[in-house]
Design an enzyme around this catalytic site. Structure first.
Site, mmCIF file in Angstrom:
data_model
loop_
_atom_site.group_PDB
_atom_site.id
_atom_site.type_symbol
_atom_site.label_atom_id
_atom_site.label_comp_id
_atom_site.label_asym_id
_atom_site.label_seq_id
_atom_site.Cartn_x
_atom_site.Cartn_y
_atom_site.Cartn_z
ATOM 1 N N LYS A 1 0.874 -1.052 0.090
ATOM 2 C CA LYS A 1 0.170 0.070 -0.132
ATOM 3 C C LYS A 1 1.037 1.145 0.074
ATOM 4 O O LYS A 1 1.353 1.029 0.515
ATOM 5 C CB LYS A 1 -0.865 -0.676 1.639
ATOM 6 C CG LYS A 1 -2.323 0.497 1.147
ATOM 7 C CD LYS A 1 -3.736 0.429 0.175
ATOM 8 C CE LYS A 1 -4.601 0.806 1.341
ATOM 9 N NZ LYS A 1 -5.612 -0.402 -0.201
ATOM 10 N N THR B 1 -3.447 -5.672 1.369
ATOM 11 C CA THR B 1 -3.181 -3.335 0.923
ATOM 12 C C THR B 1 -4.460 -3.223 2.358
ATOM 13 O O THR B 1 -3.799 -1.853 2.846
ATOM 14 C CB THR B 1 -2.978 -3.579 0.044
ATOM 15 O OG1 THR B 1 -4.443 -3.280 -0.824
ATOM 16 C CG2 THR B 1 -1.973 -4.738 -0.689
ATOM 17 N N ASP B 2 -5.534 -3.592 2.151
ATOM 18 C CA ASP B 2 -6.426 -2.246 2.865
ATOM 19 C C ASP B 2 -6.278 -2.899 4.770
ATOM 20 O O ASP B 2 -5.575 -2.374 5.517
ATOM 21 C CB ASP B 2 -7.510 -3.225 2.768
ATOM 22 C CG ASP B 2 -8.424 -2.135 3.752
ATOM 23 O OD1 ASP B 2 -8.642 -0.562 3.182
ATOM 24 O OD2 ASP B 2 -9.286 -2.801 4.693
ATOM 25 N N PHE C 1 29.393 29.931 -14.026
ATOM 26 C CA PHE C 1 29.462 28.800 -14.734
ATOM 27 C C PHE C 1 30.834 29.201 -16.442
ATOM 28 O O PHE C 1 30.354 29.919 -17.328
ATOM 29 C CB PHE C 1 28.348 27.828 -15.175
ATOM 30 C CG PHE C 1 28.813 27.004 -15.748
ATOM 31 C CD1 PHE C 1 29.307 25.476 -15.936
ATOM 32 C CD2 PHE C 1 27.797 26.842 -17.323
ATOM 33 C CE1 PHE C 1 29.503 24.398 -16.220
ATOM 34 C CE2 PHE C 1 28.738 25.697 -18.518
ATOM 35 C CZ PHE C 1 28.998 24.167 -17.258
ATOM 36 N N ILE D 1 27.386 23.996 -10.540
ATOM 37 C CA ILE D 1 27.039 22.804 -9.637
ATOM 38 C C ILE D 1 27.782 21.674 -8.710
ATOM 39 O O ILE D 1 27.105 20.968 -7.867
ATOM 40 C CB ILE D 1 25.272 22.381 -9.816
ATOM 41 C CG1 ILE D 1 24.143 23.965 -10.245
ATOM 42 C CG2 ILE D 1 24.502 21.169 -9.131
ATOM 43 C CD1 ILE D 1 23.256 23.139 -11.054
ATOM 44 N N GLN D 2 27.971 21.196 -10.273
ATOM 45 C CA GLN D 2 29.000 19.805 -9.739
ATOM 46 C C GLN D 2 29.877 20.363 -8.464
ATOM 47 O O GLN D 2 30.184 19.491 -7.385
ATOM 48 C CB GLN D 2 30.102 20.133 -11.077
ATOM 49 C CG GLN D 2 29.204 19.202 -12.018
ATOM 50 C CD GLN D 2 28.564 19.454 -13.311
ATOM 51 O OE1 GLN D 2 28.642 20.723 -12.570
ATOM 52 N NE2 GLN D 2 28.163 19.178 -13.767
ATOM 53 N N ASN E 1 19.413 21.695 -12.500
ATOM 54 C CA ASN E 1 20.377 23.224 -12.670
ATOM 55 C C ASN E 1 18.427 23.489 -13.726
ATOM 56 O O ASN E 1 18.184 23.546 -14.691
ATOM 57 C CB ASN E 1 21.283 23.328 -13.912
ATOM 58 C CG ASN E 1 21.061 24.789 -14.342
ATOM 59 O OD1 ASN E 1 21.219 25.041 -13.332
ATOM 60 N ND2 ASN E 1 21.693 25.200 -14.949
#
Ligand code: URC
Length: 314
Positions: A13, A73-74, A186, A251-252, A278
């Site tokens: 679930k 699953t209930d 950058f 970002i790296q 990004n």
């Protein structure tokens, strides 16, 4: 009968909403310099829980329509909600640990289990305090915030002797959306006939960021004193401080710096990993009188993705 086929099954679930009020407060947290967070009251402990049952025992339900081993699953949903009332811990990891052990102790037909929790964040509402002009936070009213949230996943198995053990785990803080208006660059990347991007020594960097961590030792996040527990709030604050302070080349470069700081700050962690998107906007117009005033708009809809996992060497 051999059919020449093999199967992998899982069922369960997903997204069971649990709103437990007045859970025990989270206390005993070790402070870190990057964060004011040292605990939370847990007046509203709200999570969505995923239950996934793994193993061979349920194959006859698929191959022969035989449900004799199938836990509905209930029923799993009801089980999770009842356990939330009995829960005496104060973190999502402790709740998943309780659920994992109780599920496998209760249902012999379950061999392995994967449980995940997704925080439903709520913030205390600001209301007038006792003194005129001074505001305080309500102890009873909370505003659902659609912001970054904590996640955790724990996997369990029962061995032949009936002993339940924790197989694997990861914790995380996801859906952070951080926009830094200046102090990121950058430049000096490969330029060829496909390059249209300008070199930018100062760009407004907007990143969507998910971070995940794993501990060296399970007891660091399950011990009741919480002294070595790493709260998602402290991780979020630490990442924000690194982004605030650090002038990145990419970002790296930024996520590498975040990884270094996290592993230095939390020696109990074995590994941290990042997924950053990004989402930097395109510059449309700039003021002619004050260069720092600019307007940005949405970029081309595709976005860059940067992933990094940093592990301690054994
Ligand atoms: O920080 C970045 N890393 C990249 O790899 C990249 N590629 C790109 O077009 N912009 C950016 N920004």
């Amino acid at each position: 009968m051999s059919t020449g086929l093999s199967f992998f099954t899982s069922y369960g679930k997903l997204r069971i909403p649990v709103y437990r009020v007045y859970a025990p407060p989270l206390e005993g947290i070790t402070p870190i310099p990057e964060s004011p967070f040292t605990g939370r009251e847990n007046t509203l402990f709200a999570y969505e829980i995923d239950v996934e049952v793994l193993g061979e025992n349920f194959l006859p339900a698929y191959t022969e329509g035989d449900n004799s081993h199938v836990v509905a699953t209930d029923s799993m949903k009801n089980f999770v909600l009842r356990q939330a009332l009995e829960f005496t811990g104060s973190t999502i990891e402790e709740f998943l640990d309780l659920l994992g052990r109780r599920f496998l102790q209760t249902y012999v037909q379950m061999e392995r289990l994967r449980l995940s929790g997704r925080e439903l964040p709520f913030a205390r509402v600001t209301v007038p305090g006792k003194e005129r002009g001074v505001f305080a936070t309500s102890r009873v009213l909370f505003n659902r915030s659609h912001s970054a949230y904590a996640v955790a996943t724990l996997a369990f198995e029962r061995d032949d002797r009936g002993v339940v053990s924790l197989l694997d785990h990861h914790c995380g803080q996801v859906d952070m959306e951080l926009f830094k208006v200046t102090g990121s660059s950058f430049s000096r990347f490969v330029r060829d006939e496909y390059t249209t991007l300008q070199e930018r020594v100062d760009r407004p960097l907007f990143v969507y960021l998910d971070v995940y961590w794993k501990y060296i030792d399970d007891q660091a996040f399950l011990a009741r004193d919480h002294a070595r527990y790493v709260p998602a709030e402290q991780v979020r604050d630490l990442l924000q401080v690194v982004f605030h302070e650090f002038v990145s080349e990419s970002i790296q470069h930024l996520v590498h710096e975040m990884g270094q700081r996290l592993l230095a700050r939390f020696p109990q962690l074995a590994e941290v990993s990042f997924e950053a998107q990004n989402r930097t906007r395109d510059e449309i117009v700039a003021s002619t009188t004050d260069k720092k005033i600019k307007v940005y708009s949405d970029p081309f809809s595709a976005y860059g993705v940067i992933r990094l996992t940093v592990s301690r060497n054994a």
